[in-house]
Design a protein around this motif. Structure first.
Motif, PDB file in Angstrom:
ATOM      1  N   ALA A   1       0.832  -1.204   0.000  1.00  0.00           N
ATOM      2  CA  ALA A   1       0.000   0.000   0.000  1.00  0.00           C
ATOM      3  C   ALA A   1       0.864   1.250   0.000  1.00  0.00           C
ATOM      4  N   ARG A   2       1.919   1.265   0.800  1.00  0.00           N
ATOM      5  CA  ARG A   2       2.806   2.437   0.851  1.00  0.00           C
ATOM      6  C   ARG A   2       3.548   2.621  -0.468  1.00  0.00           C
ATOM      7  N   GLU A   3       3.997   1.510  -1.057  1.00  0.00           N
ATOM      8  CA  GLU A   3       4.733   1.623  -2.317  1.00  0.00           C
ATOM      9  C   GLU A   3       3.819   2.109  -3.444  1.00  0.00           C
ATOM     10  N   CYS A   4       2.586   1.607  -3.481  1.00  0.00           N
ATOM     11  CA  CYS A   4       1.666   2.003  -4.543  1.00  0.00           C
ATOM     12  C   CYS A   4       1.242   3.467  -4.387  1.00  0.00           C
ATOM     13  N   LEU A   5       0.831   3.839  -3.167  1.00  0.00           N
ATOM     14  CA  LEU A   5       0.303   5.191  -2.975  1.00  0.00           C
ATOM     15  C   LEU A   5       1.414   6.226  -2.904  1.00  0.00           C
ATOM     16  N   SER A   6       2.409   6.007  -2.082  1.00  0.00           N
ATOM     17  CA  SER A   6       3.483   6.994  -1.963  1.00  0.00           C
ATOM     18  C   SER A   6       4.422   6.946  -3.156  1.00  0.00           C
ATOM     19  N   GLY A   7       4.784   5.731  -3.575  1.00  0.00           N
ATOM     20  CA  GLY A   7       5.754   5.599  -4.657  1.00  0.00           C
ATOM     21  C   GLY A   7       5.180   5.876  -6.031  1.00  0.00           C
ATOM     22  N   TRP A   8       4.014   5.260  -6.332  1.00  0.00           N
ATOM     23  CA  TRP A   8       3.427   5.436  -7.656  1.00  0.00           C
ATOM     24  C   TRP A   8       2.673   6.756  -7.766  1.00  0.00           C
ATOM     25  N   TYR A   9       1.665   6.939  -6.900  1.00  0.00           N
ATOM     26  CA  TYR A   9       0.850   8.153  -6.988  1.00  0.00           C
ATOM     27  C   TYR A   9       1.617   9.395  -6.539  1.00  0.00           C
ATOM     28  N   GLY A  10       2.303   9.299  -5.421  1.00  0.00           N
ATOM     29  CA  GLY A  10       2.970  10.484  -4.883  1.00  0.00           C
ATOM     30  C   GLY A  10       4.215  10.885  -5.652  1.00  0.00           C
ATOM     31  N   ASP A  11       5.122   9.913  -5.863  1.00  0.00           N
ATOM     32  CA  ASP A  11       6.420  10.214  -6.488  1.00  0.00           C
ATOM     33  C   ASP A  11       6.488   9.861  -7.962  1.00  0.00           C
ATOM     34  N   ASN A  12       5.435   9.224  -8.504  1.00  0.00           N
ATOM     35  CA  ASN A  12       5.393   8.850  -9.920  1.00  0.00           C
ATOM     36  C   ASN A  12       6.642   8.058 -10.327  1.00  0.00           C
ATOM     37  N   MET A  13       6.993   7.065  -9.540  1.00  0.00           N
ATOM     38  CA  MET A  13       8.222   6.311  -9.789  1.00  0.00           C
ATOM     39  C   MET A  13       8.175   5.565 -11.110  1.00  0.00           C
ATOM     40  N   THR A  14       6.995   5.117 -11.537  1.00  0.00           N
ATOM     41  CA  THR A  14       6.898   4.423 -12.824  1.00  0.00           C
ATOM     42  C   THR A  14       7.144   5.394 -13.970  1.00  0.00           C
ATOM     43  N   GLY A  15       6.398   6.474 -13.990  1.00  0.00           N
ATOM     44  CA  GLY A  15       6.533   7.447 -15.075  1.00  0.00           C
ATOM     45  C   GLY A  15       7.917   8.059 -15.157  1.00  0.00           C
ATOM     46  N   ARG A  16       8.604   8.172 -14.033  1.00  0.00           N
ATOM     47  CA  ARG A  16       9.956   8.742 -14.006  1.00  0.00           C
ATOM     48  C   ARG A  16      11.033   7.695 -14.255  1.00  0.00           C
ATOM     49  N   GLY A  17      10.631   6.433 -14.450  1.00  0.00           N
ATOM     50  CA  GLY A  17      11.607   5.381 -14.718  1.00  0.00           C
ATOM     51  C   GLY A  17      12.385   4.939 -13.498  1.00  0.00           C
TER      52      GLY A  17
END
Length: 382
Positions: free
Chosen positions: A289-305
């Motif tokens: 949950a933390r990785e998906c919400l903070s990492g994906w939604y918050g920090d956009n880790m996927t879109g930023r590579g």
């Protein structure tokens, strides 16, 4: 603003037969405005009654899911690999972690997987499709300690290996929503086992549409942190709260509409089938949950590579199999701009944008023509 609101209300009330005796320029709160205020009150009560009627009719509707899950051919922890049937090209469907996978096998009328399995083929593997479905299950003591790396590099890769062993060779991976990200991570780790990749309504660039909205979604995890520390997971109610923020009026709208249906109709059965699935939610392990919400939604880790699985970067550009990205143009859960961003970073990917919604792309009346049949043709075209 008050004048504009009053004018809009007048038009709505006039259309629904409400009175319009008050002078058009009567100030709010004056005696002359009283008839209009009473009409607004009656209309509010009427609409609330329709919503509550729909909710009550749903609670007492007799429909029960009219098909059983396909038999499992592999298990690990809470997860099961289901073989749907059919003969021909093997395809492994990977759903999201926060919803049950049977949205792809909802009912006899609304099963993408059983429809695909019934599209012909022979025992030698020619001409048809042989779908498998990975059901993640409800997190148990083991899964509550999982990270996304444990899910992708561990359980999903092992399910992929089991599918290939049963099918006798590589398979096409089809990921739905969040499952598309998980499937991409697995395809990059085991390219020898994957002959094709399909992303259905899969987010990639979480900041492509509305950065502020994505970060607000990320911040919603904070109030649940004490609960996650206690339980080791984001409970189902927390997950449902996150979805509710995407369209706060959705429940009102859909149950109000349900109240107008013939309760003995196929349409009513289909509504109940889908609503039962929506209410059959799955909790999310705390680290995920933390990785998906903070990492994906918050920090956009996927879109930023910058998203990594087991210390290896997830780079779509490294994928060497054929790929297809399906972006539902009316999606309210995954913004179309977020899903569309995956297409350009996958080498030679085909991109479709059917005029459907996130869930409608697999169960709506238009799904068969706009998604099911074209997907079948794409799967068979290799």
């Amino acid at each position: 603003m008050a004048e504009n609101l009053r004018r809009d209300l007048r038009q709505q009330l006039g259309a629904s037969g409400g009175p319009a005796e008050s002078p058009p320029d009567a100030p709010l709160g004056t005696e002359a405005f009283a008839p209009f205020s009473l009409a607004v009150d009656r209309e509010m009560r009427r609409r609330l009654d329709r919503f509550l009627t729909g909710l009550e009719r749903y609670r007492h509707h007799p429909y029960q899911r009219d098909i059983e899950d396909a038999p499992p051919v592999w298990r690990e922890g809470a997860s099961r690999l289901l073989e749907i049937g059919g003969a021909g090209k093997p395809v492994l469907f990977v759903p999201s972690l926060v919803n049950r996978g049977y949205i792809l096998d909802l009912s006899w009328r609304k099963s993408l997987l059983r429809w695909l399995a019934g599209q012909g083929g022979d025992a030698a593997g020619g001409g048809g499709i042989r779908p498998f479905l990975l059901e993640w299950g409800y997190p148990g003591p083991t899964e509550r300690g999982y990270s996304l790396s444990d899910v992708v590099a561990g359980r999903l890769v092992r399910a992929l290996e089991a599918t290939c062993a049963r099918a006798g060779g590589p398979v096409t991976l089809v990921g739905y929503c969040m499952g598309g990200l998980l499937a991409l991570g697995a395809a990059l780790r085991r390219p020898d086992l994957v002959s094709g990749y399909v992303a259905l309504a899969t987010p990639w660039d979480f900041h492509a549409d509305d950065v502020a909205a994505a970060q607000r979604t990320a911040a919603l995890i904070n109030p649940f942190d004490p609960v996650m520390r206690l339980l080791g997971e984001l409970p189902v109610d927390g997950v449902q709260t996150l979805f509710a923020t995407l369209d706060p009026l959705l429940a009102y709208k859909k149950f109000s509409r349900f109240a107008t249906l013939d309760m003995a109709s196929d349409e009513a059965d289909d509504f109940v089938a889908l609503e039962d699935w929506l209410n059959d939610g799955v909790s999310l392990p705390a680290a995920i949950a933390r990785e998906c919400l903070s990492g994906w939604y918050g920090d956009n880790m996927t879109g930023r590579g910058e998203w990594r699985v087991a210390d290896a970067p997830v780079r779509p550009g490294d994928l060497r199999c054929r790929s297809l990205v399906i972006v539902p143009a009316r999606d309210r859960i995954v913004p179309p701009a977020s899903a569309a961003a995956l297409g350009p970073v996958l080498p030679g990917a085909t991109v479709w944008q059917p005029a459907l919604g996130h869930i409608g792309m697999v169960v709506s009346g238009g799904a068969k023509a706009k998604v099911w049949a074209p997907l079948r043709d794409w799967l068979l075209s290799a």
